[in-house]
Write an enzyme that holds these catalytic residues in place. Structure first.
Site, PDB file in Angstrom:
ATOM      1  N   GLN A  27       0.810  -1.214   0.000  1.00 19.73           N
ATOM      2  CA  GLN A  27       0.000   0.000   0.000  1.00 19.73           C
ATOM      3  C   GLN A  27       0.850   1.275   0.000  1.00 19.73           C
ATOM      4  OE1 GLN A  27      -2.686   0.897   3.382  1.00 19.73           O
ATOM      5  NE2 GLN A  27      -4.334   0.442   1.950  1.00 19.73           N
ATOM      6  N   GLU A  38      12.196  30.870 -17.226  1.00 19.68           N
ATOM      7  CA  GLU A  38      10.993  31.566 -17.730  1.00 19.68           C
ATOM      8  C   GLU A  38      10.125  32.085 -16.579  1.00 19.68           C
ATOM      9  OE1 GLU A  38       9.258  30.437 -21.356  1.00 19.68           O
ATOM     10  OE2 GLU A  38      11.060  29.427 -22.066  1.00 19.68           O
TER      11      GLU A  38
HETATM   12  N1  CAA Z   1       2.388  40.428 -19.795  1.00 19.18           N
HETATM   13  C1  CAA Z   1       2.388  41.589 -20.523  1.00 19.18           C
HETATM   14  N2  CAA Z   1       2.911  42.728 -20.028  1.00 19.18           N
HETATM   15  C2  CAA Z   1       3.425  42.709 -18.786  1.00 19.18           C
HETATM   16  C3  CAA Z   1       3.460  41.524 -18.011  1.00 19.18           C
HETATM   17  C4  CAA Z   1       2.898  40.364 -18.564  1.00 19.18           C
HETATM   18  N3  CAA Z   1       2.905  39.198 -17.890  1.00 19.18           N
HETATM   19  N4  CAA Z   1       4.056  41.798 -16.827  1.00 19.18           N
HETATM   20  C5  CAA Z   1       4.389  43.094 -16.861  1.00 19.18           C
HETATM   21  N5  CAA Z   1       4.023  43.627 -18.050  1.00 19.18           N
HETATM   22  C6  CAA Z   1       4.185  45.028 -18.485  1.00 19.18           C
HETATM   23  C7  CAA Z   1       3.403  45.974 -17.586  1.00 19.18           C
HETATM   24  O1  CAA Z   1       2.092  46.177 -18.067  1.00 19.18           O
HETATM   25  C8  CAA Z   1       4.236  47.242 -17.662  1.00 19.18           C
HETATM   26  O2  CAA Z   1       3.953  47.911 -18.866  1.00 19.18           O
HETATM   27  P1  CAA Z   1       3.484  49.461 -18.867  1.00 19.18           P
HETATM   28  O3  CAA Z   1       4.424  50.231 -18.015  1.00 19.18           O
HETATM   29  O4  CAA Z   1       3.484  49.836 -20.307  1.00 19.18           O
HETATM   30  O5  CAA Z   1       2.116  49.440 -18.290  1.00 19.18           O
HETATM   31  C9  CAA Z   1       5.647  46.716 -17.807  1.00 19.18           C
HETATM   32  O6  CAA Z   1       5.551  45.401 -18.314  1.00 19.18           O
HETATM   33  C10 CAA Z   1       6.431  46.738 -16.516  1.00 19.18           C
HETATM   34  O7  CAA Z   1       5.718  45.939 -15.605  1.00 19.18           O
HETATM   35  P2  CAA Z   1       5.934  46.017 -14.033  1.00 19.18           P
HETATM   36  O8  CAA Z   1       5.917  47.459 -13.597  1.00 19.18           O
HETATM   37  O9  CAA Z   1       4.950  45.109 -13.441  1.00 19.18           O
HETATM   38  O10 CAA Z   1       7.424  45.486 -13.885  1.00 19.18           O
HETATM   39  P3  CAA Z   1       8.123  44.896 -12.609  1.00 19.18           P
HETATM   40  O11 CAA Z   1       9.547  45.152 -12.759  1.00 19.18           O
HETATM   41  O12 CAA Z   1       7.446  45.313 -11.354  1.00 19.18           O
HETATM   42  O13 CAA Z   1       7.820  43.304 -12.679  1.00 19.18           O
HETATM   43  C11 CAA Z   1       8.054  41.092 -13.522  1.00 19.18           C
HETATM   44  C12 CAA Z   1       7.820  42.582 -13.809  1.00 19.18           C
HETATM   45  C13 CAA Z   1       6.709  40.380 -13.594  1.00 19.18           C
HETATM   46  C14 CAA Z   1       8.696  40.792 -12.195  1.00 19.18           C
HETATM   47  C15 CAA Z   1       8.972  40.712 -14.671  1.00 19.18           C
HETATM   48  O14 CAA Z   1      10.207  41.387 -14.533  1.00 19.18           O
HETATM   49  C16 CAA Z   1       9.204  39.251 -14.818  1.00 19.18           C
HETATM   50  O15 CAA Z   1       8.356  38.538 -15.343  1.00 19.18           O
HETATM   51  N6  CAA Z   1      10.398  38.749 -14.392  1.00 19.18           N
HETATM   52  C17 CAA Z   1      10.814  37.404 -14.654  1.00 19.18           C
HETATM   53  C18 CAA Z   1      11.620  37.364 -15.917  1.00 19.18           C
HETATM   54  C19 CAA Z   1      11.670  36.008 -16.542  1.00 19.18           C
HETATM   55  O16 CAA Z   1      10.681  35.314 -16.660  1.00 19.18           O
HETATM   56  N7  CAA Z   1      12.860  35.622 -16.998  1.00 19.18           N
HETATM   57  C20 CAA Z   1      13.024  34.413 -17.677  1.00 19.18           C
HETATM   58  C21 CAA Z   1      14.210  34.495 -18.591  1.00 19.18           C
HETATM   59  S1  CAA Z   1      13.912  33.851 -20.166  1.00 19.18           S
HETATM   60  C22 CAA Z   1      14.229  32.194 -20.068  1.00 19.18           C
HETATM   61  O17 CAA Z   1      14.322  31.609 -19.025  1.00 19.18           O
HETATM   62  C23 CAA Z   1      14.280  31.550 -21.390  1.00 19.18           C
HETATM   63  C24 CAA Z   1      15.046  30.280 -21.447  1.00 19.18           C
HETATM   64  O18 CAA Z   1      16.144  30.263 -21.968  1.00 19.18           O
HETATM   65  C25 CAA Z   1      14.427  29.008 -21.024  1.00 19.18           C
END
Ligand code: CAA
Length: 389
Positions: A289, A373
């Site tokens: 189990q 990501e």
């Molecule tokens: N979709 C669309 N637009 C978005 C968004 C989303 N999910 N998140 C934020 N935005 C836009 C906002 O609307 C804003 O636009 P405006 O000023 O024109 O209104 C702008 O982006 C800035 O947003 P924030 O003020 O919210 O920014 P922040 O710095 O406070 O936070 C965050 C943003 C969500 C933390 C972002 O920086 C983030 O997602 N960080 C993680 C990054 C990431 O995923 N990196 C992965 C690397 S790539 C990778 O891994 C590929 C690989 O090789 C496998």
């Protein structure tokens, strides 16, 4: 018509004959062409060049791209079905596929000019060349607005300087989407995304990372020193680069969620099989189990992850808002992948700790799905922000 039907919050999860055919093709490919040599590729951190070439030939590299640009013209559900099957066997190959499909091809198709699509997307969708998505930097991972890489506006070209880190396909790609800061005063609204081809003077591939998991994918730093990039290689309007990165990552997270789901499901399938082969205390370990409960919990959580992944994919296909759904799918599926692979090692006992039984590799591979990501913490941030948006 063969179908598997499921209704959730008004969403219809009918899988068509085409979906099931894609799923079967991906499963066959994974078993016959990815499984052989996988332990050696992981040991040697050897990029699966032949296998990736075959993925291009079979149409897995530009699945959602319009046939006008040489893609498969399929929906996101087809893509996640293929990602799951390929990830069940080889998460190194599936991250190559995920970055090419959902970050690079999608980004170019959604936001590129017709000339950019003709020149770059067609080559990427056919698998003729690979794409890389270059956002992360030594000092900018989660805090993605803090881009140190600069793209100075020089009139008819940008002058790019800086370093990108942990870039998937960094060594093997021919086309890179590079995020860089043009106007620091405008903060994230002064960021651009530029298409930069390998071979451009001043663009050098840096160190290859020696990783814990997905060891056969090639992850490099990329160095840019006075790289001249023509203005026509900018994606979107001036200052659109950060929005581009965020919008593209929303879809990318569905791909990584499907990868995590596949890693979990692959480990579960191996554990179930092993539990019916291995005997202890006079009976199959499945008949204990303690093992049954582990398998029951694994299959339940995997099914829940699958629902979240399908939901996010279906929302994207229906052109509905999928930001929160994608983040939920990635958050949950990556946690399930880490947990289920650990349980699969436990079920295998001592065999689980050695390489030829595959589950230890899956456990190492699972970890990155909680990091790239957008880390799990970033996904929680995205989910929470959407609650009050
Ligand atoms: N979709 C669309 N637009 C978005 C968004 C989303 N999910 N998140 C934020 N935005 C836009 C906002 O609307 C804003 O636009 P405006 O000023 O024109 O209104 C702008 O982006 C800035 O947003 P924030 O003020 O919210 O920014 P922040 O710095 O406070 O936070 C965050 C943003 C969500 C933390 C972002 O920086 C983030 O997602 N960080 C993680 C990054 C990431 O995923 N990196 C992965 C690397 S790539 C990778 O891994 C590929 C690989 O090789 C496998």
């Amino acid at each position: 018509m063969a179908s598997a039907t499921l209704e959730l919050q008004g969403l219809n999860f009918n899988l068509s004959e085409e979906h099931l055919a894609v799923q079967e093709a991906a499963r066959d490919f994974a078993q016959t062409e990815l499984l052989p040599g996988i332990v050696e590729r992981d040991n040697e951190a050897r990029f699966p060049a032949e296998q990736v070439k075959r993925m291009g030939e079979l149409g897995f590299m530009g699945m959602m791209v319009s046939p006008d640009y040489g893609g498969g013209g399929m929906d996101t559900v087809s893509y996640v079905l293929a990602m799951e099957e390929i990830s069940k066997v080889d998460a190194s190959a599936s991250v190559v596929m995920s970055v090419n499909n959902s970050l690079v091809c999608y980004g170019l198709e959604a936001f590129g000019t017709e000339e950019q699509k003709q020149k770059y997307l067609t080559r990427l969708a056919s698998g003729e060349t690979l794409g890389a998505f270059c956002l992360s930097e030594p000092e900018a991972g989660s805090d993605a607005t803090s881009q140190a890489t600069s793209a100075e506006d020089k009139g008819d070209y940008y002058l790019v300087n800086g370093t990108k880190n942990w870039i998937t396909n960094g060594g093997s790609s021919g086309i890179c989407l590079v995020i860089a800061q043009t106007d620091r005063e405008k903060k994230h609204r002064g960021i651009n995304c530029l298409i930069i081809e390998k071979g451009t003077p001043g663009f050098v591939v840096g160190k290859k990372e020696d990783k814990m998991g997905i060891r056969a994918s090639d992850t490099h730093s990329l160095l840019f020193t006075d790289v001249q990039v023509p203005k026509e290689n900018r994606i979107g309007e001036d200052g659109f680069g950060f929005k581009f990165a965020m919008s593209t990552l929303n879809g990318g997270r569905i791909g990584i969620a499907a990868q995590a789901l596949g890693i979990a499901a692959g480990a579960y399938e191996l554990a179930l099989k092993y539990s019916q082969e291995r005997k202890a205390f006079g009976k199959q370990i499945f008949d204990h189990q303690a093992i049954q409960f582990k398998l029951a919990e694994m299959v339940t959580k995997i099914e829940a992850a699958r629902l979240l992944v399908y939901k996010a994919a279906r929302l994207k296909d229906e052109h509905k808002d999928y930001v929160q759904a994608a983040a939920m799918a990635k958050l949950f599926a990556s946690d399930v992948a880490m947990w289920a692979t650990t349980e699969a090692v436990q079920i295998h006992g001592g065999y689980g700790y050695v390489k030829e039984f595959h589950v230890e590799r899956m456990m190492r591979d699972a970890k990155i799905t909680q990091i790239y990501e957008g880390t799990s913490e970033i996904q929680k941030l995205v989910i929470a922000r959407e609650l009050i948006r």
